[in-house]
Motif scaffolding. Structure first.
Motif, PDB file in Angstrom:
ATOM      1  N   LEU A  71       0.820  -1.205   0.000  1.00  0.00           N
ATOM      2  CA  LEU A  71       0.000   0.000   0.000  1.00  0.00           C
ATOM      3  C   LEU A  71       0.858   1.260   0.000  1.00  0.00           C
TER       4      LEU A  71
ATOM      5  N   ASP B 248       1.146   8.272   2.540  1.00  0.00           N
ATOM      6  CA  ASP B 248       1.580   9.641   2.283  1.00  0.00           C
ATOM      7  C   ASP B 248       2.489  10.233   3.344  1.00  0.00           C
TER       8      ASP B 248
ATOM      9  N   SER C  81      -6.109   2.524   0.250  1.00  0.00           N
ATOM     10  CA  SER C  81      -6.743   1.826  -0.877  1.00  0.00           C
ATOM     11  C   SER C  81      -5.882   1.830  -2.132  1.00  0.00           C
ATOM     12  N   VAL C  82      -4.789   2.628  -2.122  1.00  0.00           N
ATOM     13  CA  VAL C  82      -3.929   2.713  -3.303  1.00  0.00           C
ATOM     14  C   VAL C  82      -2.794   1.708  -3.141  1.00  0.00           C
ATOM     15  N   ARG C  83      -2.752   0.748  -4.041  1.00  0.00           N
ATOM     16  CA  ARG C  83      -1.708  -0.272  -3.975  1.00  0.00           C
ATOM     17  C   ARG C  83      -0.516   0.163  -4.820  1.00  0.00           C
ATOM     18  N   ALA C  84       0.670  -0.266  -4.398  1.00  0.00           N
ATOM     19  CA  ALA C  84       1.889   0.070  -5.134  1.00  0.00           C
ATOM     20  C   ALA C  84       2.800  -1.141  -5.090  1.00  0.00           C
TER      21      ALA C  84
ATOM     22  N   VAL D 136       1.503   1.616  -9.648  1.00  0.00           N
ATOM     23  CA  VAL D 136       0.555   2.180  -8.689  1.00  0.00           C
ATOM     24  C   VAL D 136      -0.858   1.891  -9.191  1.00  0.00           C
TER      25      VAL D 136
ATOM     26  N   ASP E  81      -4.631   2.444  -8.552  1.00  0.00           N
ATOM     27  CA  ASP E  81      -5.635   3.276  -7.876  1.00  0.00           C
ATOM     28  C   ASP E  81      -6.968   3.060  -8.581  1.00  0.00           C
TER      29      ASP E  81
ATOM     30  N   ARG F 158      -7.203   2.527 -12.435  1.00  0.00           N
ATOM     31  CA  ARG F 158      -6.066   3.201 -13.064  1.00  0.00           C
ATOM     32  C   ARG F 158      -4.747   2.579 -12.612  1.00  0.00           C
TER      33      ARG F 158
END
Length: 353
Positions: free
Chosen positions: A50, A53, A67-70, A83, A85, A88
């Motif tokens: 994840l 920030d 919720s944004v996977r990387a 990334v 999202d 996307r």
């Protein structure tokens, strides 16, 4: 001049997940933001990657709700993170990685192998050095060739515990009680116990087997717990040494991180020749496993004659507020920001080589 992009990986699937998060806070706070853009990637205990920030999210633990996977792409042309999202997918370039991951799936060569495939420079030891050093049994095999004293031991596989009596007999043929039982691949003293008799030995073996399929049973060394930090590559240098004053019978996980009476003391009172032997042995062991970047090498110094006994090597040692590795270098005049910068620059230099 454009800033270079550093990705810091923390958390992970090992029993040292929480310690990794604490270490990451210190590492991130020491990175020069005028020189580097920093991307933070947390790995949950379930293995989800994840994007987060801020350091505040790491301190509070709220990064796990992201919720944004990387995910790290092994494709060398991507040279970075994918990334994800929602629907996307973006590619985020990385110049260098700093894996602040302790234990399995971080300190054992696994993420190092992924970074090698991606051709991304990274801080710390290679796949080989990480894997050997993570496994206490194979570390012992390497150190035996050096002629450096270490605790006598018996290696046990989890499958052998179907016949615990046979294992007990084998241990008792070589070692006397008390003995220490350790998983071969675990850190922060997870799964480690001390056995005074057969019943405690069997219980300790079963506990260690919860953490790894390979187990070491070692003789008890009565002595002071001493650690030495190593920094560099082919011309590695050793710090001074520090002493662990455990608030328990031995320096287990609770004593390390949850007992305020445990102390770490840089520059303890030891004979000068003993300190120099510790420093020489630390560098020799580091080089024997093909270490690079950083490692902490742990020893005992016996109380009956200041004999040096090797214990283990950690290739991604803790960077928490109470961790010995950065403390020893600070005692030598190398502050955390300088230490972190040297480690990052070494990552670039290895890639160039």
């Amino acid at each position: 001049m454009a800033k270079q992009k550093v990705a810091v990986f923390f958390g992970g699937q090992s029993s040292e997940h929480e310690i990794s998060c604490l270490s990451a806070v210190n590492v991130i706070g020491s990175i020069d933001r005028d020189k580097y853009d920093v991307t933070l990637v947390g790995i949950t205990e379930e293995g989800e990657w994840l994007l987060t920030d801020s350091v505040e999210e790491i301190r509070s633990g709220t990064w796990r709700n992201g919720s944004v996977r990387a995910v790290l792409s092994p494709d060398a042309k991507h040279h970075g993170l994918l990334v994800l999202d929602g629907e996307r997918v973006d590619c985020l370039h990385i110049d260098v990685a700093f894996p602040v991951l302790h234990g399995l799936f971080g300190e054992d060569g696994t993420i190092q192998g992924l970074l090698e495939l991606a051709q991304i420079p990274y801080v710390g030891c290679s796949v080989l050095a990480s894997a050997i050093s993570m496994d206490k049994y194979y570390t012992k095999l390497v150190v035996e060739r050096l002629g450096i004293r270490q605790a006598a031991y018996v290696a046990v596989r989890k499958s052998e515990l179907s016949d615990p009596e046979a294992v007990v007999r084998r241990v008792e043929e070589k070692l006397s009680y008390p003995v220490f039982i350790k998983p071969c691949n675990a850190g922060s003293s997870k799964g480690v116990s001390k056995a005074e008799d057969r019943e405690m030995l069997v219980a300790g073996l079963l506990e260690a087997a919860e953490h790894d399929r390979k187990i070491l049973v070692e003789e008890t060394i009565v002595g002071r717990e001493i650690e030495c930090a190593v920094l560099g590559g082919d011309r590695a240098e050793a710090s001074g040494v520090g002493e662990i004053l455990a608030a328990a019978d031995f320096y287990d996980y609770e004593a390390k991180y949850h007992n305020a009476e445990s102390k770490t003391v840089p520059d303890p009172n030891l004979p000068g020749e003993t300190v120099e032997e510790l420093r020489r042995d630390a560098v020799q062991i580091f080089q024997a496993v093909d270490g690079f970047g950083l490692a902490r090498v742990d020893f005992f110094v016996t109380r009956d004659g200041n004999q040096v006994v090797f214990n283990e090597i950690n290739t991604l040692p803790g960077f928490t507020a109470i961790s010995m590795y950065p403390m020893l270098w600070e005692h030598r005049g190398v502050a955390k920001p300088e230490l972190v910068e040297r480690l990052i620059q070494m990552a670039f230099s290895r890639r160039e080589q």
